[in-house]
Every structure is written in structure tokens, then in C-alpha cells.
Design an enzyme around this catalytic site. Structure first.
Site, PDB file in Angstrom:
ATOM      1  N   HIS A  20      49.330  40.922  32.136  1.00 18.45           N
ATOM      2  CA  HIS A  20      48.308  41.981  31.945  1.00 18.45           C
ATOM      3  C   HIS A  20      48.374  42.930  33.134  1.00 18.45           C
ATOM      4  O   HIS A  20      47.934  42.586  34.230  1.00 18.45           O
ATOM      5  CB  HIS A  20      46.902  41.370  31.839  1.00 18.45           C
ATOM      6  N   HIS A  68      39.916  42.975  25.111  1.00 18.08           N
ATOM      7  CA  HIS A  68      38.939  43.157  26.193  1.00 18.08           C
ATOM      8  C   HIS A  68      37.611  42.688  25.618  1.00 18.08           C
ATOM      9  O   HIS A  68      36.980  43.394  24.835  1.00 18.08           O
ATOM     10  CB  HIS A  68      38.875  44.626  26.636  1.00 18.08           C
ATOM     11  N   LYS A  82      46.338  46.135  21.846  1.00 19.01           N
ATOM     12  CA  LYS A  82      45.195  45.901  22.724  1.00 19.01           C
ATOM     13  C   LYS A  82      43.940  46.464  22.087  1.00 19.01           C
ATOM     14  O   LYS A  82      43.906  47.642  21.718  1.00 19.01           O
ATOM     15  CB  LYS A  82      45.444  46.583  24.087  1.00 19.01           C
ATOM     16  N   HIS A 129      41.642  38.641  30.804  1.00 17.62           N
ATOM     17  CA  HIS A 129      40.837  38.532  32.027  1.00 17.62           C
ATOM     18  C   HIS A 129      39.504  37.817  31.810  1.00 17.62           C
ATOM     19  O   HIS A 129      38.447  38.410  31.947  1.00 17.62           O
ATOM     20  CB  HIS A 129      40.623  39.904  32.687  1.00 17.62           C
ATOM     21  N   HIS A 163      48.250  47.241  34.531  1.00 20.86           N
ATOM     22  CA  HIS A 163      48.129  48.700  34.394  1.00 20.86           C
ATOM     23  C   HIS A 163      49.021  49.343  35.446  1.00 20.86           C
ATOM     24  O   HIS A 163      48.870  49.055  36.643  1.00 20.86           O
ATOM     25  CB  HIS A 163      46.691  49.153  34.655  1.00 20.86           C
ATOM     26  N   ASP A 186      45.681  42.067  35.736  1.00 23.78           N
ATOM     27  CA  ASP A 186      44.820  43.229  35.458  1.00 23.78           C
ATOM     28  C   ASP A 186      44.819  44.170  36.655  1.00 23.78           C
ATOM     29  O   ASP A 186      43.829  44.871  36.887  1.00 23.78           O
ATOM     30  CB  ASP A 186      43.395  42.801  35.084  1.00 23.78           C
TER      31      ASP A 186
HETATM   32  O1  DOR Z   1      38.468  46.981  35.852  1.00 21.79           O
HETATM   33  C1  DOR Z   1      39.150  47.366  34.926  1.00 21.79           C
HETATM   34  N1  DOR Z   1      40.024  48.382  35.075  1.00 21.79           N
HETATM   35  N2  DOR Z   1      39.015  46.784  33.738  1.00 21.79           N
HETATM   36  C2  DOR Z   1      39.622  47.258  32.641  1.00 21.79           C
HETATM   37  O2  DOR Z   1      39.428  46.703  31.594  1.00 21.79           O
HETATM   38  C3  DOR Z   1      40.452  48.484  32.707  1.00 21.79           C
HETATM   39  C4  DOR Z   1      40.972  48.694  34.049  1.00 21.79           C
HETATM   40  C5  DOR Z   1      41.538  50.072  34.259  1.00 21.79           C
HETATM   41  O3  DOR Z   1      42.329  50.528  33.422  1.00 21.79           O
HETATM   42  O4  DOR Z   1      41.226  50.698  35.267  1.00 21.79           O
HETATM   43 ZN    ZN Z   2      43.156  45.595  32.059  1.00 25.03          ZN
END
Ligand code: DOR
Ligand code: ZN
Length: 343
Positions: free
Chosen positions: A13, A136, A99, A174, A15, A247
Site C-alpha cells: 500500500h 479504505h 481501490k 491500513h 502513495h 500507506d
Molecule cells: O492519511 C492518509 N493519506 N490516508 C489516506 O487514506 C490517503 C493518504 C493520502 O493520499 O494522502
Molecule cells: Zn493510502
């Protein structure tokens, strides 16, 4: 000197954004992980196979020379996703999941799903084509206390989804509560969960006690100590339903340190070291390899990695920020010492 060598891990997971942020953060992940499940919540979101393949190329361009890293792409589920796109995604070797963001639950979730029951035909298509659904799991109801939103999501939606689609592979992303751990443990083998380093290392005091710490603010929000203990027990249990998903969610420092800061902890700079710290504290370093390198691959039906990484027991100080040319991303544990270092 104490060292720990494990099979090269994956991050299930992640980003990485795009543009200059991608260039800054991707090398951190590629240095540690062979593969990562890439979240699709860009602006605009990645909703089609064609967009995901373009994004995949951009990510591959950002991999430093000499490192071997494979991005595993996902698509952002919306109310307008079609069964045909689900079929195309399932047939693509580069797309590994959809997702589901409840609309308004978190960063760039505005295009997410407003009416979860209304997308049941799409969940049926995912079950039919056997492509995993990543959730989520938080309700977005303003009246629901932010610390209860995961638990209420399980009762309101998740139980019903798993009852209606018993063959659908689901990752509850998460997880942050004892209730989510219990739910995953009690449902079929097609239901798994990722756990972040911040939810293993911190309880909510880390956000709010002795001053407000925006770099510990993420969603789902970090809960009280009893929940952290349940997460540590799950991660270190050797149960293959629980695996590594950082995450890691980079935001510019200026967008975190402000009156209404963004949600997300940047942990990719030291992800494996942070997990090692959590597992060591639980006296469970022997369980790190399964959690980090085996169970996620097995769930996604991908081969386990060959090759290894080695962590050395030595202290080092995390920088105050990463980035160049005016771009600044504050990492988790900025200016603090860590006890393990990746070689
Ligand atoms: O804290 C988070 N940041 N939770 C999420 O679900 C998305 C993520 C983000 O993309 O910044
Ligand atoms: Zn995430």
C-alpha cells in the site's frame, strides 16, 4: 554487529504521487522494496487501465538506474466504473486491484463512492473476474466520531460486503483498531489486511499530547494504546492475513504544518527500519520476513521475491526533510534516531 537478513520485501500500500514529488520519494521505496501496490488517488484519479499504464510509465522513469522495482497498479473505483473496465483491468498483467474510497473519507477521495450499495454490481464483477478489492474502511458521516469511523464501517458495510461476495478477495487497508483485526481474523482466507508502521509504533498521544504533531496525522487516525497493542499482536502473529503496507503518503511540509493540514505520514524513507523497530520491541523480529516478504505476495498470487535485504543494528538520525529545489517533505521520525539501518 547484529544484522537481520530477509527476503526482499514488497510494500502492499503506497502513495507515490507524480511530478517532482514522485522523483523525490520513489528512490526511497525502490531501495528497499521489489514491488509496491500503487494507490490511484491522484488529481484527477486513475480510473482506467489506459491511465494506469501511463502512470506506470511515469513511475518506471523515476526508478534510479541500477535498481529493480516493479509498480503494481490499481484503479480508483467510482460510481461510473463499468464492468467492462473491471474485465479489462483483470486481464491486464499490470493492474492488480481496485481501490474503494468512500467519497470524502480522505485525501483526493472526492470522486470516490458515495453509495456503496449502488456499486454492488461492480463488486460482483470483481468477484467474477477475480480481481482484489482494496478498501479504505471508514464511514464519512460527519456525525460519527473520527475515532469510531473504522469500527462503524465494519458494522455498516464490510460485513454485508463479505456476506454478499464470499469469493471476492478483499484487503482491508491500513487497519487501526482491535475490531478490524478481529474482523479479518474471523472471516475467510480471501480477506486480508495491511498494517502501517505508524499504527504499530504510535498511539494517539503521539498526535495530541504535549503539542499537536501534524506529521503523525493520517487517516484512519491513530487510535488509543489498546488498539496499537492489537495491531502489534496481529502483525507479529505469523497469521498470513496481515502483511506490510506502509500507506506512505507524502505531502509538502507546508501543507502539513498549517491550520488545516493534510492527512498522511511519509514513511517510505525508512519503512523497513520502522517496521523492524516495531517488531523488535515486540520481541518478534523472526516474524518480520513473513509479514514483509511473503504473505502479501501469496495473497496477490504473485511469486515471492528472490534476493535479500540486510538491516544492521546501528543508530542513525533521520533528516529533517527530503527534497530539492524548494520542495520539502518531512519524514516520519524527522530529526529522531532509528535503531536499524538498511545496508
Ligand atoms: O492519511 C492518509 N493519506 N490516508 C489516506 O487514506 C490517503 C493518504 C493520502 O493520499 O494522502
Ligand atoms: Zn493510502
Amino acid at each position: 554487529m547484529k544484522t537481520l537478513t530477509i527476503t526482499r520485501p514488497d510494500d502492499w500500500h503506497l502513495h507515490v504521487r507524480n511530478g517532482a514529488v514522485l522523483q523525490t520519494v520513489l528512490p526511497h521505496t525502490a531501495r528497499q522494496f521489489a514491488r509496491a501496490i500503487i494507490m490511484p488517488n491522484l488529481k484527477p484519479p486513475v480510473t482506467t487501465v489506459a491511465q494506469a499504464l501511463t502512470y506506470r510509465e511515469e513511475i518506471l522513469q523515476a526508478v534510479p538506474a541500477g535498481l529493480d522495482f516493479t509498480p503494481l497498479m490499481t484503479l480508483y473505483l467510482t460510481g461510473s466504473t463499468t464492468a467492462d473496465e473491471i474485465k479489462k483491468a483483470a486481464e491486464s498483467e499490470h493492474i492488480h486491484a481496485f481501490k474503494l474510497y468512500p467519497a470524502g473519507a480522505t485525501t483526493n477521495s472526492d470522486s470516490g463512492v458515495a453509495d456503496i450499495k449502488a456499486i454492488y454490481p461492480l463488486l460482483a464483477a470483481m468477484e467474477q473476474y477475480d480481481i482484489p478489492l482494496l478498501i479504505h474502511g471508514e464511514v464519512t458521516d460527519d456525525a460519527c466520531d473520527i475515532f469510531d469511523r473504522e469500527r462503524v464501517f465494519i458494522d455498516t458495510y464490510l460485513t454485508d460486503i463479505t456476506n454478499n461476495f464470499p469469493g471476492l478477495r478483499i484487503v482491508v487497508e491500513h487497519v487501526t483498531t482491535a475490531e478490524a483485526v478481529q474482523f479479518v481474523q474471523d472471516t475467510g482466507n480471501n480477506i486480508a489486511a495491511t498494517i502501517t508502521p505508524q499504527h504499530l509504533l504510535f498511539n494517539r498521544n503521539a498526535i495530541l499530547a504535549g503539542g499537536i504533531r501534524p506529521h503523525h496525522y493520517c487517516l484512519p487516525i491513530i487510535k488509543r494504546e489498546s488498539h496499537r497493542l492489537a495491531l502489534v499482536a496481529a502483525a507479529t502473529s505469523g497469521n498470513p492475513k496481515f502483511f506490510l503496507g506502509t500507506d506512505s503518503a507524502p505531502h509538502l511540509t507546508s501543507l502539513k504544518e498549517t491550520a488545516c493540514g493534510c492527512a498522511g505520514c511519509y514513511s517510505a524513507h525508512a519503512a523497513l527500519e520502522l517496521y523492524a523497530e516495531a517488531f523488535e520491541r515486540a520481541d518478534a523480529l523472526d516474524k518480520l520476513e513473513g509479514f514483509a516478504s511473503f504473505y502479501g505476495a501469496d495473497f496477490y498470487r504473485l511469486p515471492r521475491n528472490s534476493g535479500t535485504v540486510t538491516l544492521k543494528k546501528t543508530t542513525w538520525k533521520v533528516p529533517s526533510a527530503y527534497g530539492e529545489n524548494g520542495l520539502s517533505i518531512t519524514p516520519l521520525k524527522a530529526n529522531e534516531e532509528l535503531g536499524w539501518k538498511l545496508q
